[in-house]
Design a protein around this motif. Sequence first.
Motif, mmCIF file in Angstrom:
data_model
loop_
_atom_site.group_PDB
_atom_site.id
_atom_site.type_symbol
_atom_site.label_atom_id
_atom_site.label_comp_id
_atom_site.label_asym_id
_atom_site.label_seq_id
_atom_site.Cartn_x
_atom_site.Cartn_y
_atom_site.Cartn_z
ATOM 1 N N GLU A 1 0.827 -1.212 0.000
ATOM 2 C CA GLU A 1 0.000 0.000 0.000
ATOM 3 C C GLU A 1 0.862 1.262 0.000
ATOM 4 O OE1 GLU A 1 -2.555 -0.280 3.330
ATOM 5 O OE2 GLU A 1 -3.833 -1.858 2.470
ATOM 6 N N TYR A 2 1.928 1.261 0.803
ATOM 7 C CA TYR A 2 2.815 2.424 0.839
ATOM 8 C C TYR A 2 3.517 2.633 -0.503
ATOM 9 C CZ TYR A 2 2.200 2.663 5.900
ATOM 10 O OH TYR A 2 1.671 2.784 7.160
ATOM 11 N N GLN B 1 3.965 5.753 -5.449
ATOM 12 C CA GLN B 1 3.952 5.804 -6.907
ATOM 13 C C GLN B 1 2.842 6.719 -7.421
ATOM 14 O OE1 GLN B 1 3.642 1.732 -8.142
ATOM 15 N NE2 GLN B 1 5.817 1.286 -7.818
ATOM 16 N N THR B 2 1.680 6.655 -6.790
ATOM 17 C CA THR B 2 0.564 7.514 -7.208
ATOM 18 C C THR B 2 0.884 8.986 -6.980
ATOM 19 O OG1 THR B 2 -0.948 5.732 -6.591
ATOM 20 C CG2 THR B 2 -1.901 7.902 -6.943
ATOM 21 N N SER B 3 1.496 9.287 -5.834
ATOM 22 C CA SER B 3 1.849 10.687 -5.554
ATOM 23 C C SER B 3 2.908 11.194 -6.526
ATOM 24 C CB SER B 3 2.344 10.818 -4.118
ATOM 25 O OG SER B 3 3.500 10.023 -3.911
ATOM 26 N N ARG B 4 3.855 10.346 -6.889
ATOM 27 C CA ARG B 4 4.874 10.763 -7.865
ATOM 28 C C ARG B 4 4.262 11.029 -9.230
ATOM 29 N NH1 ARG B 4 9.901 6.565 -6.647
ATOM 30 N NH2 ARG B 4 10.433 7.390 -4.573
ATOM 31 N N ARG C 1 1.245 11.991 -9.812
ATOM 32 C CA ARG C 1 0.497 13.252 -9.722
ATOM 33 C C ARG C 1 1.437 14.452 -9.785
ATOM 34 N NH1 ARG C 1 -3.795 11.821 -4.835
ATOM 35 N NH2 ARG C 1 -5.111 10.384 -6.061
ATOM 36 N N GLU C 2 2.564 14.359 -9.086
ATOM 37 C CA GLU C 2 3.523 15.468 -9.120
ATOM 38 C C GLU C 2 4.069 15.688 -10.522
ATOM 39 O OE1 GLU C 2 6.505 14.548 -6.306
ATOM 40 O OE2 GLU C 2 5.239 14.901 -4.539
ATOM 41 N N ILE C 3 4.387 14.583 -11.204
ATOM 42 C CA ILE C 3 4.903 14.710 -12.571
ATOM 43 C C ILE C 3 3.843 15.304 -13.487
ATOM 44 C CG2 ILE C 3 5.690 13.382 -14.562
ATOM 45 C CD1 ILE C 3 6.996 11.435 -12.574
ATOM 46 N N THR C 4 2.592 14.887 -13.292
ATOM 47 C CA THR C 4 1.507 15.417 -14.123
ATOM 48 C C THR C 4 1.301 16.907 -13.882
ATOM 49 O OG1 THR C 4 0.435 13.250 -13.995
ATOM 50 C CG2 THR C 4 -0.898 15.090 -14.761
ATOM 51 N N VAL C 5 1.346 17.321 -12.613
ATOM 52 C CA VAL C 5 1.164 18.744 -12.286
ATOM 53 C C VAL C 5 2.314 19.576 -12.831
ATOM 54 C CG1 VAL C 5 1.070 20.384 -10.384
ATOM 55 C CG2 VAL C 5 -0.265 18.275 -10.275
ATOM 56 N N LYS C 6 3.546 19.070 -12.710
ATOM 57 C CA LYS C 6 4.698 19.797 -13.242
ATOM 58 C C LYS C 6 4.625 19.914 -14.755
ATOM 59 C CE LYS C 6 7.978 18.678 -9.558
ATOM 60 N NZ LYS C 6 9.248 17.965 -9.223
ATOM 61 N N GLY C 7 4.161 18.844 -15.395
ATOM 62 C CA GLY C 7 4.034 18.897 -16.853
ATOM 63 C C GLY C 7 3.010 19.920 -17.300
ATOM 64 N N LYS C 8 1.916 20.025 -16.554
ATOM 65 C CA LYS C 8 0.901 21.019 -16.909
ATOM 66 C C LYS C 8 1.408 22.433 -16.666
ATOM 67 C CE LYS C 8 -3.185 18.144 -16.155
ATOM 68 N NZ LYS C 8 -4.427 17.953 -15.358
#
Length: 210
Positions: free
Chosen positions: A183-184, A189-192, A194-201
């Motif tokens: 789970e951890y 992995q999910t948080s990473r 999301r961060e990559i997606t936000v940075k890309g936007k």
Amino acid sequence: MSVAPTTTTDASLFKKMKSFLRRQSLLTKELARKEFSKNVDDEKSIPKRSKRIKVLRLRLFLIHFIRALAKHTFDFFILTRTWLFVFIFLICAIEYRRMAPVDPHITLSKIIFEIISAFGGVGMSLGYPNKTTSFASVLSTGSKVILIATMLMGRHRGLLASMKDQEVIEYSAINILVRRREEYILQSQTSRIREITVKGKNNDPTVVHF
């Protein structure tokens, strides 16, 4: 100079096998995750990928099957009634040349009674004609040793049940730890992602910020 034994040296064969299968299971799951996370653009590599996935599935199935088989085998052998049947069979195998009809006073029912009496620790015996001692006195040395082992097992009959309970507790605790770990890893992995997606936007020049 005495050297303290390591955990690997003191571990039993069953625990070593169980830990090995657990490691192989985790390794196979990790390989499967990597295989599913790959992006396949070439059509020629699709059959190879499907073949690798089938091999990983078969490997994981065999690992879980062997783990379940080993666990059920261990549970079967620590049952008290299993050992009682084994002891009765061994005494009959040792005394088969002297049992009825050769000697009508040495029968299967008497052997079963002696085993149950020894396991219960009640000290009862059916006896033997023209003998002031118990029925066990006419048995051979091997049968007497088995009766002694039966008495010891009956004296400590709660030990096997406690071993089984401890095994269940350890197995449950390990499963909980493995699930928490997965789970951890999934959360990180999910948080990473999301961060990559936000940075890309944010870095996209076509996006206009107001």
